[in-house]
Design a protein around this motif. Structure first.
Motif, PDB file in Angstrom:
ATOM      1  N   CYS A  26       0.825  -1.210   0.000  1.00  0.00           N
ATOM      2  CA  CYS A  26       0.000   0.000   0.000  1.00  0.00           C
ATOM      3  C   CYS A  26       0.860   1.261   0.000  1.00  0.00           C
ATOM      4  O   CYS A  26       0.455   2.286  -0.575  1.00  0.00           O
ATOM      5  CB  CYS A  26      -0.929   0.010   1.212  1.00  0.00           C
ATOM      6  N   GLU A  27       2.016   1.211   0.636  1.00  0.00           N
ATOM      7  CA  GLU A  27       2.899   2.377   0.606  1.00  0.00           C
ATOM      8  C   GLU A  27       3.254   2.769  -0.826  1.00  0.00           C
ATOM      9  O   GLU A  27       3.385   3.949  -1.148  1.00  0.00           O
ATOM     10  CB  GLU A  27       4.172   2.093   1.397  1.00  0.00           C
ATOM     11  N   LEU A  28       3.388   1.775  -1.684  1.00  0.00           N
ATOM     12  CA  LEU A  28       3.755   2.021  -3.076  1.00  0.00           C
ATOM     13  C   LEU A  28       2.544   2.364  -3.934  1.00  0.00           C
ATOM     14  O   LEU A  28       2.636   3.207  -4.841  1.00  0.00           O
ATOM     15  CB  LEU A  28       4.457   0.781  -3.654  1.00  0.00           C
ATOM     16  N   LYS A  29       1.423   1.714  -3.676  1.00  0.00           N
ATOM     17  CA  LYS A  29       0.271   1.813  -4.565  1.00  0.00           C
ATOM     18  C   LYS A  29      -0.906   2.606  -4.001  1.00  0.00           C
ATOM     19  O   LYS A  29      -1.724   3.118  -4.766  1.00  0.00           O
ATOM     20  CB  LYS A  29      -0.220   0.396  -4.924  1.00  0.00           C
ATOM     21  N   ALA A  30      -1.018   2.670  -2.684  1.00  0.00           N
ATOM     22  CA  ALA A  30      -2.159   3.345  -2.056  1.00  0.00           C
ATOM     23  C   ALA A  30      -1.705   3.975  -0.744  1.00  0.00           C
ATOM     24  O   ALA A  30      -2.097   3.531   0.337  1.00  0.00           O
ATOM     25  CB  ALA A  30      -3.302   2.363  -1.827  1.00  0.00           C
ATOM     26  N   PRO A  31      -0.871   5.011  -0.817  1.00  0.00           N
ATOM     27  CA  PRO A  31      -0.282   5.581   0.401  1.00  0.00           C
ATOM     28  C   PRO A  31      -1.303   6.101   1.404  1.00  0.00           C
ATOM     29  O   PRO A  31      -1.030   6.118   2.608  1.00  0.00           O
ATOM     30  CB  PRO A  31       0.614   6.703  -0.136  1.00  0.00           C
ATOM     31  N   GLU A  32      -2.467   6.509   0.924  1.00  0.00           N
ATOM     32  CA  GLU A  32      -3.514   6.972   1.852  1.00  0.00           C
ATOM     33  C   GLU A  32      -3.893   5.858   2.828  1.00  0.00           C
ATOM     34  O   GLU A  32      -4.045   6.096   4.038  1.00  0.00           O
ATOM     35  CB  GLU A  32      -4.748   7.401   1.056  1.00  0.00           C
ATOM     36  N   TYR A  33      -4.037   4.630   2.309  1.00  0.00           N
ATOM     37  CA  TYR A  33      -4.404   3.512   3.172  1.00  0.00           C
ATOM     38  C   TYR A  33      -3.221   3.052   4.012  1.00  0.00           C
ATOM     39  O   TYR A  33      -3.384   2.658   5.175  1.00  0.00           O
ATOM     40  CB  TYR A  33      -4.960   2.365   2.333  1.00  0.00           C
ATOM     41  N   ALA A  34      -2.027   3.102   3.455  1.00  0.00           N
ATOM     42  CA  ALA A  34      -0.837   2.727   4.221  1.00  0.00           C
ATOM     43  C   ALA A  34      -0.712   3.601   5.458  1.00  0.00           C
ATOM     44  O   ALA A  34      -0.394   3.113   6.556  1.00  0.00           O
ATOM     45  CB  ALA A  34       0.413   2.840   3.350  1.00  0.00           C
ATOM     46  N   ALA A  35      -0.963   4.886   5.286  1.00  0.00           N
ATOM     47  CA  ALA A  35      -0.883   5.809   6.424  1.00  0.00           C
ATOM     48  C   ALA A  35      -1.887   5.441   7.509  1.00  0.00           C
ATOM     49  O   ALA A  35      -1.583   5.510   8.711  1.00  0.00           O
ATOM     50  CB  ALA A  35      -1.111   7.238   5.944  1.00  0.00           C
ATOM     51  N   GLN A  36      -3.078   5.016   7.087  1.00  0.00           N
ATOM     52  CA  GLN A  36      -4.089   4.615   8.072  1.00  0.00           C
ATOM     53  C   GLN A  36      -3.684   3.339   8.796  1.00  0.00           C
ATOM     54  O   GLN A  36      -3.856   3.213  10.013  1.00  0.00           O
ATOM     55  CB  GLN A  36      -5.438   4.418   7.381  1.00  0.00           C
ATOM     56  N   PHE A  37      -3.136   2.369   8.045  1.00  0.00           N
ATOM     57  CA  PHE A  37      -2.697   1.129   8.682  1.00  0.00           C
ATOM     58  C   PHE A  37      -1.578   1.390   9.681  1.00  0.00           C
ATOM     59  O   PHE A  37      -1.508   0.754  10.738  1.00  0.00           O
ATOM     60  CB  PHE A  37      -2.229   0.125   7.627  1.00  0.00           C
ATOM     61  N   LYS A  38      -0.705   2.331   9.375  1.00  0.00           N
ATOM     62  CA  LYS A  38       0.415   2.602  10.272  1.00  0.00           C
ATOM     63  C   LYS A  38      -0.045   3.215  11.591  1.00  0.00           C
ATOM     64  O   LYS A  38       0.654   3.104  12.601  1.00  0.00           O
ATOM     65  CB  LYS A  38       1.435   3.500   9.577  1.00  0.00           C
ATOM     66  N   THR A  39      -1.227   3.839  11.593  1.00  0.00           N
ATOM     67  CA  THR A  39      -1.752   4.338  12.865  1.00  0.00           C
ATOM     68  C   THR A  39      -2.186   3.189  13.775  1.00  0.00           C
ATOM     69  O   THR A  39      -2.467   3.406  14.957  1.00  0.00           O
ATOM     70  CB  THR A  39      -2.943   5.288  12.645  1.00  0.00           C
ATOM     71  N   MET A  40      -2.260   1.979  13.231  1.00  0.00           N
ATOM     72  CA  MET A  40      -2.617   0.802  14.027  1.00  0.00           C
ATOM     73  C   MET A  40      -1.412   0.207  14.757  1.00  0.00           C
ATOM     74  O   MET A  40      -1.562  -0.750  15.511  1.00  0.00           O
ATOM     75  CB  MET A  40      -3.232  -0.290  13.132  1.00  0.00           C
ATOM     76  N   LEU A  41      -0.238   0.754  14.539  1.00  0.00           N
ATOM     77  CA  LEU A  41       0.961   0.197  15.171  1.00  0.00           C
ATOM     78  C   LEU A  41       1.038   0.659  16.628  1.00  0.00           C
ATOM     79  O   LEU A  41       1.956   1.365  17.052  1.00  0.00           O
ATOM     80  CB  LEU A  41       2.203   0.597  14.389  1.00  0.00           C
ATOM     81  N   THR A  42       0.058   0.221  17.377  1.00  0.00           N
ATOM     82  CA  THR A  42      -0.020   0.493  18.814  1.00  0.00           C
ATOM     83  C   THR A  42       1.005  -0.380  19.535  1.00  0.00           C
ATOM     84  O   THR A  42       1.601  -1.290  18.938  1.00  0.00           O
ATOM     85  CB  THR A  42      -1.418   0.142  19.323  1.00  0.00           C
ATOM     86  N   PRO A  43       1.228  -0.137  20.826  1.00  0.00           N
ATOM     87  CA  PRO A  43       2.155  -1.015  21.564  1.00  0.00           C
ATOM     88  C   PRO A  43       1.802  -2.491  21.468  1.00  0.00           C
ATOM     89  O   PRO A  43       2.695  -3.347  21.410  1.00  0.00           O
ATOM     90  CB  PRO A  43       2.034  -0.498  23.006  1.00  0.00           C
ATOM     91  N   GLU A  44       0.506  -2.804  21.431  1.00  0.00           N
ATOM     92  CA  GLU A  44       0.096  -4.218  21.336  1.00  0.00           C
ATOM     93  C   GLU A  44       0.520  -4.826  20.006  1.00  0.00           C
ATOM     94  O   GLU A  44       1.049  -5.939  19.949  1.00  0.00           O
ATOM     95  CB  GLU A  44      -1.426  -4.344  21.503  1.00  0.00           C
TER      96      GLU A  44
END
Length: 219
Positions: A172-190
Motif C-alpha cells: 500500500c505504501e507504493l500503490k495506495a499511500p492513503e491507506y498505508a498511512a491509516q494502517f500505520k496508525t494501528m501500530l499500537t504497543p500491542e
C-alpha cells in the motif's frame, strides 16, 4: 508432533505477493521439512488446483495420494492446526479466525480500487479500517496471541499480523499511500509487540533478518 514426524511440504507461491508469507512463517517456526516452488505465471496456471496460487502440497509417506490445498486462508488454517499454532481454547481460536477474516475483507477492496475494478469502495474501506483500528489492540490481548496473558507463545494470528504489515502495508505504501498511512496508525504497543515477538523468534532469524528495513521499531 516431533520434527522428524512432520510430513514434508511443498509450498508453491508467487514471490513478493505476501500470500504465502503466513504459511512460510509457520513452516519455518515449526522447523518443518518443506521446499518452495515459484511457478511461472500464468503459464503454470492450468496445472494448479482451481488455477490459483498459493498451493500447499503435503507429501504422502504411505503411498496414498499427496494432499493438495489452495487458497491462502485455508492453507494457513490447516497448517496452524497441523503444526499446533492455534490456541488450545477453541473460543480463542475462533476469535483469531474472526480477526483474520475482518482484515482479509479489506485486502481485495483495496486491490480492486488500485486496479480500477471498483472505484466506489473508498467509504467502505475507510469504515473497515476505522473499525479494525478500534478492535485490534483489545483483540490481540484476549484472543490467545503471544501478548495475551498466559499465552504459551506464538500463534496463528501473530504470524498473520506480521505478514500483513510486512507485505500488504508495504504494498500500500507504493500503490495506495492513503491507506498505508491509516494502517500505520494501528501500530499500537500491542501490535508492535506482536510483530517484535515474531521477529525475535529464533527459528525465524534467517527469514526475517532484513525486516528492520520495514519495521523501524524493531530492536
Amino acid at each position: 508432533m516431533s520434527a522428524a514426524a512432520k510430513p514434508p511440504y511443498i509450498l508453491r507461491h508467487l514471490k513478493n505477493t505476501g500470500l504465502g508469507e503466513t504459511a512460510i512463517l509457520m513452516l519455518n517456526a515449526s522447523k518443518s521439512s518443506w521446499t518452495e516452488e515459484n511457478p511461472k505465471w500464468p503459464q503454470e496456471k492450468p496445472n494448479q488446483p482451481f488455477g490459483r496460487l498459493p498451493v500447499l502440497i503435503e507429501k504422502s509417506s504411505d503411498g496414498s495420494p499427496d494432499f493438495a490445498l489452495t487458497e491462502s486462508g485455508a492453507i494457513d488454517r490447516y497448517l496452524a492446526r497441523s503444526l499446533g499454532f492455534f490456541p488450545s481454547d477453541p473460543k480463542k481460536t475462533a476469535h483469531q479466525e474472526q480477526l483474520h477474516d475482518r482484515i482479509a475483507d479489506i485486502i481485495p477492496l483495496i486491490v480492486q480500487e488500485i486496479q480500477g475494478v471498483n472505484t466506489n469502495s473508498k467509504e467502505k474501506i475507510n469504515e473497515l479500517i476505522a473499525k479494525l483500528k478500534e478492535v485490534l489492540p483489545e483483540s490481540l490481548t484476549t484472543n490467545g496471541s503471544s501478548i495475551t496473558p498466559g499465552s504459551s507463545g506464538l500463534t496463528y494470528i501473530d504470524f498473520f499480523i506480521y505478514a500483513f504489515f510486512r507485505h500488504f502495508v508495504t504494498f500500500c505504501e507504493l500503490k495506495a499511500p492513503e491507506y498505508a498511512a491509516q494502517f500505520k496508525t494501528m501500530l499500537t504497543p500491542e501490535v508492535t509487540k506482536v510483530i517484535s515477538n515474531v521477529y525475535a523468534y529464533p527459528n525465524l532469524q534467517s527469514h526475517v533478518a532484513d525486516d528492520k528495513k520495514v519495521f523501524s521499531f524493531l530492536a
